[in-house]
Scaffold this motif. Sequence first.
Motif, PDB file in Angstrom:
ATOM      1  N   UNK A   1       1.197  -1.469  -0.071  1.00  0.00           N
ATOM      2  CA  UNK A   1       0.131   0.078  -0.064  1.00  0.00           C
ATOM      3  C   UNK A   1       1.141   1.302  -0.167  1.00  0.00           C
ATOM      4  N   UNK A   2       2.070   1.076  -0.026  1.00  0.00           N
ATOM      5  CA  UNK A   2       3.011   2.299  -0.316  1.00  0.00           C
ATOM      6  C   UNK A   2       2.864   3.056  -1.416  1.00  0.00           C
ATOM      7  N   UNK A   3       2.905   5.087  -1.475  1.00  0.00           N
ATOM      8  CA  UNK A   3       2.463   5.295  -2.356  1.00  0.00           C
ATOM      9  C   UNK A   3       2.601   4.940  -3.659  1.00  0.00           C
ATOM     10  N   UNK A   4       4.051   4.405  -4.073  1.00  0.00           N
ATOM     11  CA  UNK A   4       4.500   5.022  -4.961  1.00  0.00           C
ATOM     12  C   UNK A   4       4.219   2.996  -5.677  1.00  0.00           C
TER      13      UNK A   4
ATOM     14  N   UNK B   1      -2.337  -5.608   5.203  1.00  0.00           N
ATOM     15  CA  UNK B   1      -2.308  -4.383   6.179  1.00  0.00           C
ATOM     16  C   UNK B   1      -1.904  -3.948   6.917  1.00  0.00           C
ATOM     17  N   UNK B   2      -0.201  -3.207   6.301  1.00  0.00           N
ATOM     18  CA  UNK B   2       0.577  -2.242   6.626  1.00  0.00           C
ATOM     19  C   UNK B   2      -0.632  -0.683   6.448  1.00  0.00           C
ATOM     20  N   UNK B   3      -1.602  -1.141   5.448  1.00  0.00           N
ATOM     21  CA  UNK B   3      -2.563   0.068   5.110  1.00  0.00           C
ATOM     22  C   UNK B   3      -3.243   0.487   6.077  1.00  0.00           C
ATOM     23  N   UNK B   4      -3.528  -0.579   7.017  1.00  0.00           N
ATOM     24  CA  UNK B   4      -5.138  -1.046   8.693  1.00  0.00           C
ATOM     25  C   UNK B   4      -4.150  -0.129   9.275  1.00  0.00           C
TER      26      UNK B   4
ATOM     27  N   UNK C   1      -1.688   7.913   3.850  1.00  0.00           N
ATOM     28  CA  UNK C   1      -1.977   8.798   2.943  1.00  0.00           C
ATOM     29  C   UNK C   1      -2.370  10.587   3.517  1.00  0.00           C
ATOM     30  N   UNK C   2      -2.855  10.327   4.730  1.00  0.00           N
ATOM     31  CA  UNK C   2      -3.419  11.817   5.242  1.00  0.00           C
ATOM     32  C   UNK C   2      -2.353  12.200   5.877  1.00  0.00           C
ATOM     33  N   UNK C   3      -0.842  11.635   5.364  1.00  0.00           N
ATOM     34  CA  UNK C   3       0.092  12.067   6.611  1.00  0.00           C
ATOM     35  C   UNK C   3       0.779  12.487   5.578  1.00  0.00           C
TER      36      UNK C   3
ATOM     37  N   UNK D   1       6.375   0.532  10.286  1.00  0.00           N
ATOM     38  CA  UNK D   1       6.451   0.055  11.859  1.00  0.00           C
ATOM     39  C   UNK D   1       6.536  -1.548  11.661  1.00  0.00           C
ATOM     40  N   UNK D   2       8.523  -1.909  12.025  1.00  0.00           N
ATOM     41  CA  UNK D   2       8.242  -3.571  12.330  1.00  0.00           C
ATOM     42  C   UNK D   2       8.435  -4.155  10.689  1.00  0.00           C
TER      43      UNK D   2
END
Length: 223
Positions: free
Chosen positions: A36-39, A66-69, A78-80, A98-99
């Motif tokens: 789910x990374x931006x790129x 699940x990293x998106x969750x 994307x809000x950060x 994280x981790x």
Amino acid sequence: MMKAVCLVSGGMDSSTLAYYAKNEGYEIYALHANYGQRTETKERACAKKIASLLDARDFTEINLRYFEKFGASSLTDKTIPVDTFDPARAHIPNTYVPFRNANLLSIATSYAEANSADAIFIGVQALDYLGYPDCRPDFIDAFRRVISLGTKDTTNIELRTPFIHMTKTDILRIGTDLHVPYEHTWSCYQNEDKACGTCGSCHFRSEAFRAIGKKDPIPYEVD
């Protein structure tokens, strides 16, 4: 031929690492994570291209959305806003997921054991990104113990981190000697068309190219 699972993100370090492993005589099993990374789209395309150019025996994509969750990182939430590079920053950049590396290495170990691979290569480096806890040598040493304890007695997988004590410039020099096609790599944390030029990853990549007197072949919004 020896087999190596290479964590290939599509970035500068992991692509150089895959070429390094190939040069060491390993057959490449490329492992790429979509989390789910931006790129994500750009990184996937670059990783596939690098694996293809290396005639990788296998290219496996894994879904870690699940990293998106979980959030708590500007790469997956994307809000950060993505932190811009700040040499005076004392805290861990908000691009830290994280981790993440523990997750990646766990999956790489499963992949390696299932394919009787001899080694896992991950392109962590601790000198530029001070503060990323899952890039520290102590973490890597601990995970070597985890691999030994958590796999079959007949399994012998070496965790290789040849770049851990290097700077981005050191890595680029190695990659230049190995003729890594950096036009097919992507480092920006923020954009997929033109690299932003302001995030930490863009900063260290640009500085490395300047240090060796070469032009970075990817486009930037801000030089």
